[in-house]
Design a protein around this motif. Structure first.
Motif, PDB file in Angstrom:
ATOM      1  N   PHE A   1       0.974  -4.494  -5.287  1.00 10.46           N
ATOM      2  CA  PHE A   1       1.097  -5.074  -3.949  1.00 10.46           C
ATOM      3  C   PHE A   1       1.565  -3.977  -3.028  1.00 10.46           C
ATOM      4  N   SER A   2       1.419  -4.235  -1.736  1.00  6.42           N
ATOM      5  CA  SER A   2       1.693  -3.165  -0.784  1.00  6.42           C
ATOM      6  C   SER A   2       2.709  -3.612   0.241  1.00  6.42           C
TER       7      SER A   2
ATOM      8  N   LEU B   1      -1.708   0.493  10.201  1.00  6.60           N
ATOM      9  CA  LEU B   1      -0.255   0.522  10.136  1.00  6.60           C
ATOM     10  C   LEU B   1       0.146   1.397   8.955  1.00  6.60           C
ATOM     11  N   PRO B   2       1.267   2.083   9.063  1.00  5.60           N
ATOM     12  CA  PRO B   2       1.756   2.836   7.907  1.00  5.60           C
ATOM     13  C   PRO B   2       2.032   1.857   6.764  1.00  5.60           C
ATOM     14  N   GLY B   3       1.366   2.073   5.644  1.00  9.16           N
ATOM     15  CA  GLY B   3       1.556   1.164   4.524  1.00  9.16           C
ATOM     16  C   GLY B   3       0.957   1.737   3.268  1.00  9.16           C
ATOM     17  N   ASN B   4       1.443   1.256   2.123  1.00 10.21           N
ATOM     18  CA  ASN B   4       0.903   1.736   0.855  1.00 10.21           C
ATOM     19  C   ASN B   4       1.412   0.855  -0.270  1.00 10.21           C
ATOM     20  N   PHE B   5       1.080   1.214  -1.489  1.00  6.18           N
ATOM     21  CA  PHE B   5       1.511   0.421  -2.631  1.00  6.18           C
ATOM     22  C   PHE B   5       2.973   0.690  -2.962  1.00  6.18           C
ATOM     23  N   VAL B   6       3.615  -0.345  -3.442  1.00  2.00           N
ATOM     24  CA  VAL B   6       5.009  -0.216  -3.851  1.00  2.00           C
ATOM     25  C   VAL B   6       5.047   0.173  -5.325  1.00  2.00           C
TER      26      VAL B   6
ATOM     27  N   GLY C   1      10.900   0.500  -1.269  1.00  2.00           N
ATOM     28  CA  GLY C   1       9.521   0.957  -1.171  1.00  2.00           C
ATOM     29  C   GLY C   1       9.081   1.097   0.276  1.00  2.00           C
ATOM     30  N   ALA C   2       9.456   0.130   1.063  1.00  2.00           N
ATOM     31  CA  ALA C   2       9.062   0.164   2.468  1.00  2.00           C
ATOM     32  C   ALA C   2       9.612   1.423   3.140  1.00  2.00           C
ATOM     33  N   LYS C   3      10.854   1.743   2.842  1.00  2.00           N
ATOM     34  CA  LYS C   3      11.452   2.931   3.445  1.00  2.00           C
ATOM     35  C   LYS C   3      10.782   4.206   2.976  1.00  2.00           C
TER      36      LYS C   3
ATOM     37  N   TYR D   1      -2.210  10.585   2.146  1.00  2.00           N
ATOM     38  CA  TYR D   1      -2.800   9.297   2.507  1.00  2.00           C
ATOM     39  C   TYR D   1      -3.078   9.197   3.997  1.00  2.00           C
ATOM     40  N   ALA D   2      -2.214   9.856   4.756  1.00  2.93           N
ATOM     41  CA  ALA D   2      -2.392   9.800   6.203  1.00  2.93           C
ATOM     42  C   ALA D   2      -2.764  11.183   6.722  1.00  2.93           C
ATOM     43  N   ARG D   3      -3.722  11.216   7.621  1.00  6.94           N
ATOM     44  CA  ARG D   3      -4.071  12.492   8.226  1.00  6.94           C
ATOM     45  C   ARG D   3      -3.073  12.834   9.321  1.00  6.94           C
ATOM     46  N   LYS D   4      -2.693  11.808  10.056  1.00  2.69           N
ATOM     47  CA  LYS D   4      -1.658  12.004  11.053  1.00  2.69           C
ATOM     48  C   LYS D   4      -0.985  10.674  11.385  1.00  2.69           C
ATOM     49  N   ALA D   5       0.138  10.787  12.045  1.00  2.00           N
ATOM     50  CA  ALA D   5       0.846   9.594  12.510  1.00  2.00           C
ATOM     51  C   ALA D   5       1.091   9.779  13.991  1.00  2.00           C
TER      52      ALA D   5
END
Lengths: 241, 241
Positions: free
Chosen positions: A12-13, A44-49, A58-60, A114-118
């Motif tokens: 889950f993420s 949105l910034p997010g990923n698997f826990v 995990g969120a942090k 996972y992210a190219r930029k924020a």
DNA sequence: ACAAAAGTGTTGCACGTACACCCATGT
DNA sequence: ACATGGGTGTACGTGCAACACTTTTGT
């Protein structure tokens, strides 16, 4: 006669809706994805826990890895669990949100691939987002709007020192309505948790305004015993989306 | 050049905190578990969500299967995701809650073997519960207490026809404080969503009270345009636990 | 007649709202 | 001097809080 039970692993993420305030605009933090699915999309910034971290931890961690922001005071918002919300199968996501101070947090540097930029984007200019993130964003926005009326969340968005006019215009932006200057100031000051500084605003071409600071210690002292279970029913206002 | 992505299956559960009101007491619905882990323990009605149902649908199904209650208006409360909350591994749980009318719902018959029985228990007599269910219950109780002040949730707990005294004592029980009779009645009636019936209470050995009905249609009409984004900040009262 | 709860008004106070003008500063 | 926002007070209405006695009904 203990039975041996099967072991479960969850997939889950989490996703984070981070609000900020800059240049007179309310903004939220997005990433540009660098991995499938939805590669190259905004999200949105997010990923698997991970299996060995709580969802809060995990969120942090995820927020840090994708944006470089550390130790944000995020809170759980809602869990989204439609069957087909994720193209790779059944993945529910726990949404978190926070309101933070943008100033000084210039370096939004993703730690992982996972992210190219924020980047920050005004809430009025939201692009199409990956997954069901648009829905998650709307849900978060609606929540903070309601919360503004009974929690001191606006101060999290402002610089440490701010003028009353800045504070008021932030309220007006979030609530999307004009407020009366005199009444606003009267009410805000009457709470007693704003500390007037001796400093004044600088670099403006008109009369400089006094700067104030939010005194969280005083706020907590004032409202600590205040579970506010007083008050009769007050049937007004629907709270949830 | 589409990449083939792995497929994920999630394992996660829901748990329901169902409140009712009976014999002057606030109660919640528990089951006695008939399966490991925590076999023979008391627990909130809860189980795993299927791969092909949304979490909302899953919550309704599970509540039905464990207690025989159908179509309950449950809402999401919070997601609990501590690493070791479940002895079989990483299983997060999405908690749901509802407030319902007990009367007439006598037949609490579990449909599946997971529960040996389902029963109402006063909130003041809660036994030790399986998993982290005690924490989930507390979180739910705290939430409805706060919500009572701005949502008409009390009417969900009462029989269709009720007296003002019954309504008041329900408020007093949930809020855990005495309220003034005259002020309570004045305020409740002033909203205009209580319909006075011509009927009276029966079978009491004192002056019979008028019966009232909650008129949800009127309630919605009165509060529909009322996003209540009026009101200044009102920094009072902390909302969450 | 008595026991038990139903039902009913007024007053003071706190708070929200509406509303308009002078002040200080930089250019 | 002027433009720009900073800063200030009053009067009214609404809604909450405190408070005690009479009425109705069943036994």
């Amino acid at each position: 006669m203990e039975t041996v039970l099967p072991k479960f692993d969850s997939v889950f993420s989490i996703d984070c809706v981070i609000f900020g305030f800059e240049a007179g605009e309310l903004k939220i933090l997005l990433i540009e994805r660098n991995e499938e699915p939805f590669k190259d999309w905004y999200a949105l910034p997010g990923n698997f826990v991970g299996q060995n971290e709580s969802i809060d931890d995990g969120a942090k961690r995820i927020l840090y890895e994708l944006t470089g922001l550390r130790n944000m005071p995020i809170k759980q918002l809602h869990t989204f669990g439609e069957v087909n919300r994720h193209p790779q199968g059944r993945v529910i996501t726990v949404a978190y949100f926070a309101l933070i101070r943008i100033s000084g947090q210039k370096d939004l540097t993703p730690i992982t691939q996972y992210a190219r930029k924020a980047f920050w984007i005004p809430v009025n200019e939201m692009p199409k987002l990956a997954f069901d993130h648009t829905e998650i964003f709307r849900s978060a926005f609606s929540k903070i709007r309601k919360r503004l009326n009974y929690q001191p969340i606006a101060f999290d968005l402002l610089p440490e020192k701010f003028t009353l006019t800045q504070l008021q215009s932030l309220y007006e932006i979030i609530l999307n309505k004009k407020l009366d200057k005199r009444n606003f100031r009267k009410k805000m000051l009457s709470y007693g948790f704003l500390k007037e500084l001796s400093e004044k605003q600088k670099g403006v071409s008109y009369r400089a305004a006094k700067l104030y600071k939010f005194d969280r210690r005083k706020y907590n002292k004032i409202f600590q015993n205040d579970l506010n279970m007083d008050a009769l029913p007050a049937a007004a206002a629907s709270e949830e989306k």
